[in-house]
Design a protein around this motif. Structure first.
Motif, mmCIF file in Angstrom:
data_model
loop_
_atom_site.group_PDB
_atom_site.id
_atom_site.type_symbol
_atom_site.label_atom_id
_atom_site.label_comp_id
_atom_site.label_asym_id
_atom_site.label_seq_id
_atom_site.Cartn_x
_atom_site.Cartn_y
_atom_site.Cartn_z
ATOM 1 N N ASP B 140 -49.558 27.870 -18.545
ATOM 2 C CA ASP B 140 -50.389 26.669 -18.554
ATOM 3 C C ASP B 140 -51.074 26.431 -17.217
ATOM 4 O OD1 ASP B 140 -47.801 26.323 -17.572
ATOM 5 O OD2 ASP B 140 -47.906 24.145 -17.786
ATOM 6 N N ILE B 141 -50.663 27.146 -16.172
ATOM 7 C CA ILE B 141 -51.300 26.867 -14.876
ATOM 8 C C ILE B 141 -52.178 27.994 -14.367
ATOM 9 C CG2 ILE B 141 -49.881 25.027 -13.917
ATOM 10 C CD1 ILE B 141 -47.965 26.986 -12.877
ATOM 11 N N PRO B 159 -44.414 48.956 -24.059
ATOM 12 C CA PRO B 159 -45.232 48.816 -25.274
ATOM 13 C C PRO B 159 -44.424 48.489 -26.515
ATOM 14 C CG PRO B 159 -45.150 51.117 -24.573
ATOM 15 C CD PRO B 159 -44.426 50.321 -23.530
ATOM 16 N N LYS B 160 -43.088 48.659 -26.465
ATOM 17 C CA LYS B 160 -42.286 48.408 -27.662
ATOM 18 C C LYS B 160 -41.953 46.939 -27.844
ATOM 19 C CE LYS B 160 -39.804 52.732 -27.942
ATOM 20 N NZ LYS B 160 -38.489 53.323 -28.047
ATOM 21 N N ALA B 161 -41.978 46.206 -26.746
ATOM 22 C CA ALA B 161 -41.470 44.835 -26.803
ATOM 23 C C ALA B 161 -42.410 43.909 -27.556
ATOM 24 C CB ALA B 161 -41.273 44.299 -25.395
ATOM 25 N N ILE B 162 -41.825 42.869 -28.135
ATOM 26 C CA ILE B 162 -42.618 41.749 -28.636
ATOM 27 C C ILE B 162 -42.879 40.867 -27.419
ATOM 28 C CG2 ILE B 162 -42.521 39.643 -29.995
ATOM 29 C CD1 ILE B 162 -40.726 41.179 -31.955
ATOM 30 N N ILE B 163 -44.142 40.595 -27.146
ATOM 31 C CA ILE B 163 -44.464 39.777 -25.981
ATOM 32 C C ILE B 163 -44.851 38.380 -26.445
ATOM 33 C CG2 ILE B 163 -45.954 39.535 -23.962
ATOM 34 C CD1 ILE B 163 -46.332 42.594 -24.062
ATOM 35 N N MET B 164 -44.184 37.379 -25.892
ATOM 36 C CA MET B 164 -44.424 35.997 -26.307
ATOM 37 C C MET B 164 -44.773 35.137 -25.120
ATOM 38 S SD MET B 164 -42.465 34.517 -29.357
ATOM 39 C CE MET B 164 -43.569 33.240 -28.897
ATOM 40 N N HIS B 165 -45.621 34.162 -25.318
ATOM 41 C CA HIS B 165 -45.909 33.202 -24.262
ATOM 42 C C HIS B 165 -45.204 31.899 -24.606
ATOM 43 C CE1 HIS B 165 -49.099 35.545 -22.242
ATOM 44 N NE2 HIS B 165 -49.107 36.137 -23.426
ATOM 45 N N VAL B 166 -44.367 31.435 -23.706
ATOM 46 C CA VAL B 166 -43.656 30.182 -23.953
ATOM 47 C C VAL B 166 -43.855 29.268 -22.755
ATOM 48 C CG1 VAL B 166 -41.412 29.117 -24.394
ATOM 49 C CG2 VAL B 166 -41.938 31.337 -25.404
ATOM 50 N N ASN B 167 -44.114 28.012 -23.029
ATOM 51 C CA ASN B 167 -44.226 27.018 -21.981
ATOM 52 C C ASN B 167 -42.888 26.282 -21.876
ATOM 53 O OD1 ASN B 167 -44.672 24.642 -20.523
ATOM 54 N ND2 ASN B 167 -46.808 24.521 -21.159
ATOM 55 N N GLY B 168 -42.192 26.508 -20.775
ATOM 56 C CA GLY B 168 -40.856 25.943 -20.606
ATOM 57 C C GLY B 168 -40.859 24.433 -20.436
ATOM 58 N N LEU B 169 -42.001 23.863 -20.082
ATOM 59 C CA LEU B 169 -42.072 22.416 -19.892
ATOM 60 C C LEU B 169 -42.363 21.704 -21.206
ATOM 61 C CD1 LEU B 169 -44.023 22.153 -16.521
ATOM 62 C CD2 LEU B 169 -41.560 21.970 -16.915
ATOM 63 N N SER B 170 -43.429 22.144 -21.888
ATOM 64 C CA SER B 170 -43.811 21.471 -23.131
ATOM 65 C C SER B 170 -43.053 22.040 -24.323
ATOM 66 C CB SER B 170 -45.308 21.618 -23.371
ATOM 67 O OG SER B 170 -45.614 22.957 -23.718
ATOM 68 N N GLY B 171 -42.517 23.237 -24.158
ATOM 69 C CA GLY B 171 -41.811 23.858 -25.265
ATOM 70 C C GLY B 171 -42.728 24.622 -26.209
ATOM 71 N N GLN B 172 -44.033 24.683 -25.888
ATOM 72 C CA GLN B 172 -44.964 25.416 -26.747
ATOM 73 C C GLN B 172 -44.523 26.880 -26.853
ATOM 74 O OE1 GLN B 172 -49.063 25.145 -25.461
ATOM 75 N NE2 GLN B 172 -49.782 26.485 -27.081
#
Lengths: 341, 232
Positions: B140-141, B159-172
């Motif tokens: 987010d920043i 390349p094998k991993a599932i890549i996720m974006h998570v915002n630890g503050l908002s929980g998105q």
């Protein structure tokens, strides 16, 4: 690219066939210089145990990852043609469990949709449902179709084919690079063919959007707020692959917001804006109203509202002009400022 | 009981992401226990306690936290079974980015942040390269472009991993993470006989054993010298 085929190639042949694999070797700290005639197996057989241990190379994992990487990159190039055109949202439930009353919402490329509602009403959840292409498996139980179909699990997890690009107020540049180096890095990571043209285009557009122009050699961290946002928007519009752009307010200062939105939809993006700024909200074709975790209604921007918009834009322009006069050391005079009233 | 090992560089947002993820587990009536590993100090256990879940912490003190992790993980699993939780999460911070606490056939999650610099994925070794899921935080920043470049860098080392974006503050993104971080059909009863995904680095010199004096005559064991000869 099957594992067997890969193991038959020499490293030199591999680099020739899939140029990006060279970086893969470098990133995994696998030294290959001078051994281009070896196959991958031969390379590891002849590698010093100590090098393998020091560089933390996991040979088995390296080889299977390499196969995966080639597949991933190939699919990435192949999918360049396919673009998402429509999002369809089917109703889910409010926080209290009652069903949302709309039938369905369709959004197509070139659309600008505002999302309005009080803080905590569920705007972020709606945006997350879209980003995740929800399939009745999120807290709202909404269903979101992309191009009329449910996404396959691997499409939802794909890091390189993300649906949504995000632009928000508190975003900053953190890299220590000049504007040119920054655009070059992004264009290289996207592996576009006509890199220089694209960089030039983004740079020109960003300067058009920014109130004050900037050069290619400025460090991105030294850009003003308006310049940064102009560069981010131009870069996202032109270079980001995501078909949907999510905007969390665009501050009024130092950027031409109308041009920014025109650029985004001109690049065939779907624009979703979470905003309460009347100028931005009315620039949208419609607005989704959210309350208590659910979508209350969808309002099309009326003719009447559009005429309010032109008044608002005039007010906005008056303010901008005053700001510019102050910036250049002028005095403001009542009669001059409001003579057109 | 399902076991999830979470690792990542210090201050990457591991605890924030886990708290948001656990909240989503609890909403779905999945019980969770956490064991937090750290080196000198942590009060993250208090944050986990606030969720009303069983928590333990382990401080490795003068030992390498990752070595300490492996020497204790079997007991930790026994504790989780005794607490009768559905999901047991271990959280540990590698100090030198060389180790990874991941175990074969046990879900491995690596958490890193967008602010850490684009060469960081290359610097992190097996902890990133052999993870099943990579969670990227603090999106987010930074700008969209920086997020995309960073994601590509992560993808090119894993390349094998599932890549996720998570915002630890908002929980998105935390809800989504909670849906596939846990496999309900997975039941870990013991780790006896299981193996680490990658060996920990060799480290057995006089300084490991508490030597403080500087100088050649005090250096014993596995000693290697930096090459400072003139560059030709």
């Amino acid at each position: 690219m099957s594992l067997d085929n890969l193991l038959r190639l020499s490293i030199g042949e591999l680099f020739l066939k899939f140029p990006y694999t060279k970086d893969f070797f470098t990133d995994h700290l696998v030294p290959y210089e001078g051994h281009e005639n070896y196959t991958v197996n031969q390379l590891f057989e002849n590698m010093d145990e100590e090098v393998i241990e020091d560089n933390a190379i996991n040979t088995e994992l390296f080889i299977t990852s390499l196969v995966e990487y080639i597949e991933l990159m190939s699919s990435y190039f192949a999918s360049n043609q396919e673009t998402e055109n429509t999002i369809t949202i089917y109703p889910g439930f409010y926080k209290d469990g009652t069903k949302e009353h709309f039938k369905k919402i369709e959004i197509t490329k070139g659309d600008i949709v505002s999302i309005v509602g009080p803080t905590g009403s569920g705007k972020s959840r709606l945006l997350a449902d879209i980003e995740w292409a929800a399939n009745m498996d999120t807290p709202t139980k909404r269903k979101v179709l992309i191009n009329g179909r449910v996404l396959e699990p691997h499409e939802r997890f794909s890091a390189s084919n993300k649906l949504v690009a995000q632009l928000s107020q508190n975003m900053n540049f953190v890299m220590d690079l000049s504007v040119y180096e920054f655009l070059d890095l992004h264009a290289s990571s996207r592996m576009v063919e006509n890199k220089e043209q694209i960089i030039a285009k983004i740079f020109d557009k960003a300067n058009e959007l920014a109130g004050e122009g900037f050069s290619k050699d400025v460090p991105i961290t030294e850009l003003s707020g308006g310049q940064s946002r102009a560069l981010m928007i131009a870069d996202t519009a032109i270079l980001s692959k995501a078909p949907i752009i999510l905007i969390d307010e665009i501050e009024n200062a130092g950027i031409d917001r109308k041009k920014a939105l025109d650029l985004l939809i001109g690049e065939d993006k779907i624009v979703l804006m979470s905003t309460h700024d009347p100028i931005l909200a009315l620039m949208g074709d419609k607005r989704i109203v959210i309350n208590n975790g659910g979508i209350e209604t969808i309002i099309e921007t009326s003719k009447d509202e559009r005429s309010i918009l032109s008044n608002l834009e005039e007010l906005d322009k008056t303010l901008m002009d005053m700001r510019n006069r102050l910036r250049y050391g002028k005095r403001l005079k009542f009669e001059e400022e409001f003579k057109h009233e | 009981m399902d076991l999830i090992t979470v690792s990542g560089p210090p201050s990457s947002g591991k605890t924030s992401v886990l708290i948001k993820t656990i909240e989503n587990f609890l909403k779905r009536n999945i019980s969770v226990g956490v064991v937090k590993f750290d080196c000198l100090f942590t009060d993250d256990d208090i944050y986990f306690q606030k969720l009303g879940i069983p928590v333990r912490k382990g401080l490795s003190g003068s030992l390498c936290p990752d070595h300490y992790f492996v020497s204790n993980i079997e007991e930790v699993v026994e504790w989780g079974l005794k607490e009768n939780v559905d999901v047991l999460i271990t959280e540990s911070a590698g100090l030198c980015n060389r180790c990874s606490p991941y175990i074969q056939d046990i879900k491995a999650v690596c958490i890193i942040d967008n602010l850490s610099g684009i060469n960081t994925p290359k610097k992190i070794g097996p902890m990133l390269k052999s993870a099943d899921i990579v969670v990227i935080t603090k999106g987010d920043i930074v700008s969209q472009a920086e997020r995309e470049v960073f994601t590509m860098k992560v993808q090119s080392v894993n390349p094998k991993a599932i890549i996720m974006h998570v915002n630890g503050l908002s929980g998105q993104g935390a809800y989504e993470l909670s849906t596939f971080i846990h496999d309900e059909t997975k039941h870990v009863e013991t780790l006896e006989g299981m193996k680490l995904r990658y060996p920990m680095p060799a480290a057995l010199c006089s300084y490991c054993l508490g030597e403080t004096r500087i100088g050649k005559s005090h250096q014993l064991g596995n000693i290697r010298k930096i090459d400072l000869s003139d560059i030709k």
